[in-house]
Design an enzyme around this catalytic site. Sequence first.
Site, PDB file in Angstrom:
ATOM      1  N   ARG A 263      -2.175  34.602 -49.100  1.00 47.65           N
ATOM      2  CA  ARG A 263      -1.603  33.497 -48.318  1.00 47.65           C
ATOM      3  C   ARG A 263      -0.115  33.376 -48.650  1.00 47.65           C
ATOM      4  O   ARG A 263       0.235  33.111 -49.808  1.00 47.65           O
ATOM      5  CB  ARG A 263      -2.321  32.202 -48.660  1.00 47.65           C
ATOM      6  CG  ARG A 263      -1.857  30.970 -47.880  1.00 47.65           C
ATOM      7  CD  ARG A 263      -2.618  29.739 -48.347  1.00 47.65           C
ATOM      8  NE  ARG A 263      -4.063  29.935 -48.243  1.00 47.65           N
ATOM      9  CZ  ARG A 263      -4.968  29.167 -48.863  1.00 47.65           C
ATOM     10  NH1 ARG A 263      -4.572  28.153 -49.631  1.00 47.65           N
ATOM     11  NH2 ARG A 263      -6.255  29.403 -48.715  1.00 47.65           N
TER      12      ARG A 263
ATOM     13  N   ASP B 150     -11.227  33.699 -49.973  1.00 45.66           N
ATOM     14  CA  ASP B 150     -12.223  32.750 -49.464  1.00 45.66           C
ATOM     15  C   ASP B 150     -13.205  33.531 -48.600  1.00 45.66           C
ATOM     16  O   ASP B 150     -12.778  34.262 -47.686  1.00 45.66           O
ATOM     17  CB  ASP B 150     -11.565  31.659 -48.623  1.00 45.66           C
ATOM     18  CG  ASP B 150     -10.628  30.769 -49.430  1.00 45.66           C
ATOM     19  OD1 ASP B 150     -10.833  30.638 -50.652  1.00 45.66           O
ATOM     20  OD2 ASP B 150      -9.691  30.205 -48.833  1.00 45.66           O
TER      21      ASP B 150
ATOM     22  N   GLU C 293     -15.156  24.465 -54.628  1.00 47.87           N
ATOM     23  CA  GLU C 293     -15.245  25.121 -53.320  1.00 47.87           C
ATOM     24  C   GLU C 293     -16.139  26.349 -53.447  1.00 47.87           C
ATOM     25  O   GLU C 293     -15.755  27.321 -54.094  1.00 47.87           O
ATOM     26  CB  GLU C 293     -13.855  25.527 -52.822  1.00 47.87           C
ATOM     27  CG  GLU C 293     -12.906  24.347 -52.614  1.00 47.87           C
ATOM     28  CD  GLU C 293     -11.502  24.755 -52.232  1.00 47.87           C
ATOM     29  OE1 GLU C 293     -10.752  23.894 -51.733  1.00 47.87           O
ATOM     30  OE2 GLU C 293     -11.134  25.941 -52.434  1.00 47.87           O
TER      31      GLU C 293
END
Length: 242
Positions: free
Chosen positions: A109, A160, A221
């Site tokens: 990212r 992710d 998460e």
Amino acid sequence: MPRVALKRWCSAMVLVALASCASVSTKDAPEVNDARTPEEAGFVSMRALVPDLRMEIRYAGSHNFVGTPIEGYEASECYLLRPAAEALQRVEQALREKRQRLLIYDCYRPVRAVAHFMRWARDSGDQAHKAEFYPALDKSRLVPQYIAERSGHSRGATIDLTLMQCDADAHCTPLDMGTSFDYFGELAHTDSPNVSQAQRENRHALRAAMEREGFRNYPDEWWHYSLVPEPTPKTAYDFPVK
């Protein structure tokens, strides 16, 4: 010590402490590498290692908590530093032996994307997607627990993802994890007691597969994993995903 002198001494100590904290914060901030392309930074495309890897790069489109493509995402691609990329390749290969596969939501990212997240997080008036992504939380609570000012994704070894079960014809369906990707709240914590046993077992199956190749889960998460140790823990990158 006289009261006035004591007061001056205490004030001086406070200033020293504040200066010390500021220097630690600056020192701990990762240096942003000036590489302009993945190749310059030593990154690898996951498509090069696993051509048919399933991807749904959410920040390249509008189905995300911001509701718009994120700055720095010009394509739905997954880049990682080579050690992380090769470890993820091994995870995928091992899962295929059990008719399972990975579905990728985000990889590297850019720093500019994280800045976009932070601008959105500070805009209390923009809550268009609250119902889907943070229904039980006030937006002001998303930073830093769920949205970090400096993301591990920018260091090139965080990903992710979720787990899919496939049939004999390679038709794959994501397993039920109890929440969607980027759901901000307790229900998305990997070991949340409020999901079903089957959902918890699916999360643990993903965690076991990732841990076997050196990835560690962020417990708030279920989808978030980082290679440990990180290849470049003090370096962030900002080249665009394209």
